[in-house]
Structure formats: structure tokens, C-alpha cells
Design a protein around this motif. Structure first.
Motif, PDB file in Angstrom:
ATOM      1  N   PRO A   1      53.388  -1.240   3.891  1.00 25.71           N
ATOM      2  CA  PRO A   1      54.207  -1.518   5.079  1.00 25.71           C
ATOM      3  C   PRO A   1      53.556  -0.608   6.527  1.00 25.71           C
ATOM      4  O   PRO A   1      53.691  -0.895   7.519  1.00 25.71           O
TER       5      PRO A   1
ATOM      6  N   HIS B   1      50.722  -2.574   7.826  1.00 27.81           N
ATOM      7  CA  HIS B   1      51.392  -3.628   8.205  1.00 27.81           C
ATOM      8  C   HIS B   1      51.799  -3.584   9.611  1.00 27.81           C
ATOM      9  O   HIS B   1      51.739  -4.342  10.605  1.00 27.81           O
TER      10      HIS B   1
ATOM     11  N   GLU C   1      59.097  -6.419  13.715  1.00 24.70           N
ATOM     12  CA  GLU C   1      58.374  -6.401  12.427  1.00 24.70           C
ATOM     13  C   GLU C   1      57.766  -5.067  12.151  1.00 24.70           C
ATOM     14  O   GLU C   1      57.721  -4.547  11.045  1.00 24.70           O
TER      15      GLU C   1
ATOM     16  N   ASN D   1      58.787  -2.573   9.435  1.00 24.06           N
ATOM     17  CA  ASN D   1      57.873  -1.938   8.276  1.00 24.06           C
ATOM     18  C   ASN D   1      57.814  -0.517   8.307  1.00 24.06           C
ATOM     19  O   ASN D   1      57.680   0.139   7.234  1.00 24.06           O
TER      20      ASN D   1
ATOM     21  N   TYR E   1      59.385  -2.829  -2.525  1.00 23.70           N
ATOM     22  CA  TYR E   1      58.825  -2.929  -1.364  1.00 23.70           C
ATOM     23  C   TYR E   1      58.893  -4.531  -1.123  1.00 23.70           C
ATOM     24  O   TYR E   1      59.451  -5.043  -0.180  1.00 23.70           O
TER      25      TYR E   1
ATOM     26  N   TYR F   1      60.750  -6.333   1.888  1.00 21.95           N
ATOM     27  CA  TYR F   1      59.902  -7.007   3.089  1.00 21.95           C
ATOM     28  C   TYR F   1      60.225  -8.470   2.630  1.00 21.95           C
ATOM     29  O   TYR F   1      60.459  -9.095   3.810  1.00 21.95           O
TER      30      TYR F   1
END
Length: 303
Positions: free
Chosen positions: A168, A171, A216, A220, A244, A248
Motif C-alpha cells: 500500500p 501504491h 486512493e 492506501n 491487506y 484494498y
């Protein structure tokens, strides 16, 4: 006739032009500047690439630090695992992108009498030039599974826990890169930014859009902080990747409704990523209700 007649192609002449020509996207609310590329020592470098490299660099050091917390003796194993993850991300992400647009590629070939070398090259760049995060995630998981079969010096559960913490965070960097680059943009909305002069993604221009990439990225980061706290407190040891995936899949399913780009693939009422989110969520539910209790009973029987 070109492939751009069938669908929006972000890998056309505008992309080639972007390599040598800088341009600035001016936005509303204080004319906030977004830079798809910046000049470093005379070389044009994509902002998205810089964000990804920064995220990879930070996650590499974070992975080594977390490995030390779990007693991993050979830090090079963490580095090799991260390299395997990078390869899996690239292969999986590009392959899934190809499958999301395969229908348009077939339509283009069917509508063309004969492909010129230029058309064929454009088709290849279009087919594999994009990237889908879920494809990269699944590719990275597959690469780690293969890695742990070949390398026996690191425990698989420890490696996947470290991976679950880093993903995350990585990301989040990638989504910030998406925001600056102009891809993965949001729906038309009164809240957000209006870009002008983006030659790579023309449909982004002159429309106020919700900054779903930044939303997002923030979510994250929230997932990262939560899973990092679980890691440090030794909670859900060996199961952080499941945690996770659970979090997510929910985030991605709902924020897809805020996406405004069309090159994502759709089936019925949902996008490709929403269907993948549904399948991942279903897998997590099966794990929680069946696989996890079975593993717990097996451990209790052995002990």
C-alpha cells in the motif's frame, strides 16, 4: 484507419512528442501545476516513473528494516524478493491491461484490410503499453510464491507479511504519479481540478474532475499505517496479506465508481477491477470462515 479510430490510444504520436517537449497542465483553484514530465540534467523524465522509483526505493529500505524485525539474517534475500516483486508487477500489470483491451484490438484487426509495420508497432505498444494494478499485484504474489520455492533461507509467512506492509505504501506513490501524469483520472465533479493542454490524455482536458488518484493514495496510506501497526505488534502474523486484500478490495470496488477514464475494461455493470475486487473479497471470506479455522484446528491437534 488507425487504432485510435477504435479507442483512445495514449501511446500515439503525442506520446512520442512528449518525450522531447515539456508541457504544463494548468488547473483551477490557484492554477495548480501538474507535471507529466520534468527536466533533470537535460533529460525528460516522467513524473509517474519518478514516483514509482521513489516508492520502490523507500519500500526496499522498509522491507530490509521489517526483515530485521522478523529476524531475517540475509538481507540480500529481501532485496532479491523485491526484484522478483518488480518483475511480477511488470509482467502481471501489462498482461492484465492487454486482456482488458483485447476486444478493441480484435475489432481493430477485423476492420483493417492489412496491417502496416507502423500499425503493427502501434498495436503492440497499445496492447502492452498500459498497466493495471491488480494484474501487477497478482503477478507480484505469484513471483513471491515462486521465489519462496527457490529460496529456502526466508520464511514464506514473514516475506508475505513484509510484502503486505510495503504494497500500500508503494501504491500510494504510484497513485500520486498517476495524478501528476494525468492517467486514471476521476469523474466530472464540482470538486477537483481542471487540466488544460494535456496532449497525452486529451479527454482529461477542460473538464473539472474529482482527484480520485489522490483519494486512493490517501486510503492506501491509511491501510499502510494500519498494517504496519499490526506488523509491529505481531498481530495477524502470517496473515497480513489477507488483511491487506480485504481492505484494498473494498477501497478499490467503491473508488472505481469515481473513475472517469474509459481504458479499464467493463463487463455488465462493473469494471474489470471491480470484478477482481469481488473475487478477492469472496476469497477472503472463504479464508476467514473455512481455511483459517481449519488451519487453527490443525495446529491445535499437532500441539
Amino acid at each position: 484507419m488507425s487504432f485510435t479510430d477504435i479507442s483512445v490510444n495514449i501511446h500515439d504520436k503525442a506520446l512520442v512528442k512528449e518525450v522531447s517537449n515539456a508541457f504544463l497542465i494548468l488547473c483551477e483553484r490557484g492554477r495548480y501545476p501538474l507535471y507529466p514530465a520534468i527536466n533533470i540534467l537535460g533529460l525528460r523524465v516522467g513524473t509517474y516513473s519518478l514516483c514509482v522509483l521513489a516508492g520502490l526505493f523507500i519500500c526496499c529500505f522498509l522491507g530490509i528494516y521489517l526483515g530485521k524485525k522478523r529476524g531475517v539474517r540475509y538481507y540480500q534475500d529481501i532485496v532479491l524478493a523485491l526484484i522478483a516483486v518488480g518483475i511480477g508487477l511488470l509482467i502481471g500489470g501489462h498482461l492484465l491491461f492487454f486482456f482488458t483491451i483485447i476486444g478493441k484490438i480484435v475489432a481493430f484487426i477485423a476492420a483493417t484490410d492489412g496491417l502496416t509495420a507502423k500499425d503493427a508497432l502501434s498495436l503492440v505498444f497499445t496492447a502492452f503499453g498500459g498497466n493495471v494494478f491488480y494484474g501487477g499485484l497478482l503477478g507480484a504474489i505469484g513471483a513471491l510464491l515462486l521465489f519462496t520455492k527457490l529460496i529456502k533461507t526466508i520464511d514464506r509467512s514473514d516475506l508475505f507479511d513484509i510484502f503486505a506492509v510495503c504494497v500500500p505504501l508503494f501504491h500510494a506513490f504510484g497513485r500520486v504519479g498517476c495524478f501528476f501524469g494525468g492517467c486514471c483520472f476521476g469523474i466530472e465533479c464540482s470538486i477537483g481540478f481542471t487540466a488544460h493542454g494535456n496532449e497525452i490524455v486529451p479527454m482529461l482536458n477542460d473538464v473539472n474532475r474529482f482527484p480520485v488518484q489522490l483519494l486512493e493514495a490517501f486510503l492506501n496510506l491509511c491501510i499502510f499505517v494500519l498494517i504496519l501497526s499490526f506488523f509491529m505488534k505481531q498481530r495477524y502474523k502470517g496473515e497480513l496479506l489477507v488483511v491487506y486484500l480485504f481492505l484494498y478490495s473494498i477501497v478499490r470496488f467503491f473508488d472505481e465508481f469515481l473513475r472517469g477514464d474509459e481504458m479499464r475494461g467493463r463487463f455488465l455493470c462493473f469494471s474489470t477491477s471491480q470484478w477482481i475486487s469481488i473475487f478477492i473479497f469472496a476469497f477472503v471470506m472463504v479464508y476467514i470462515t473455512y481455511i483459517r479455522p481449519k488451519k487453527k484446528r490443525t495446529k491445535e491437534t499437532i500441539s
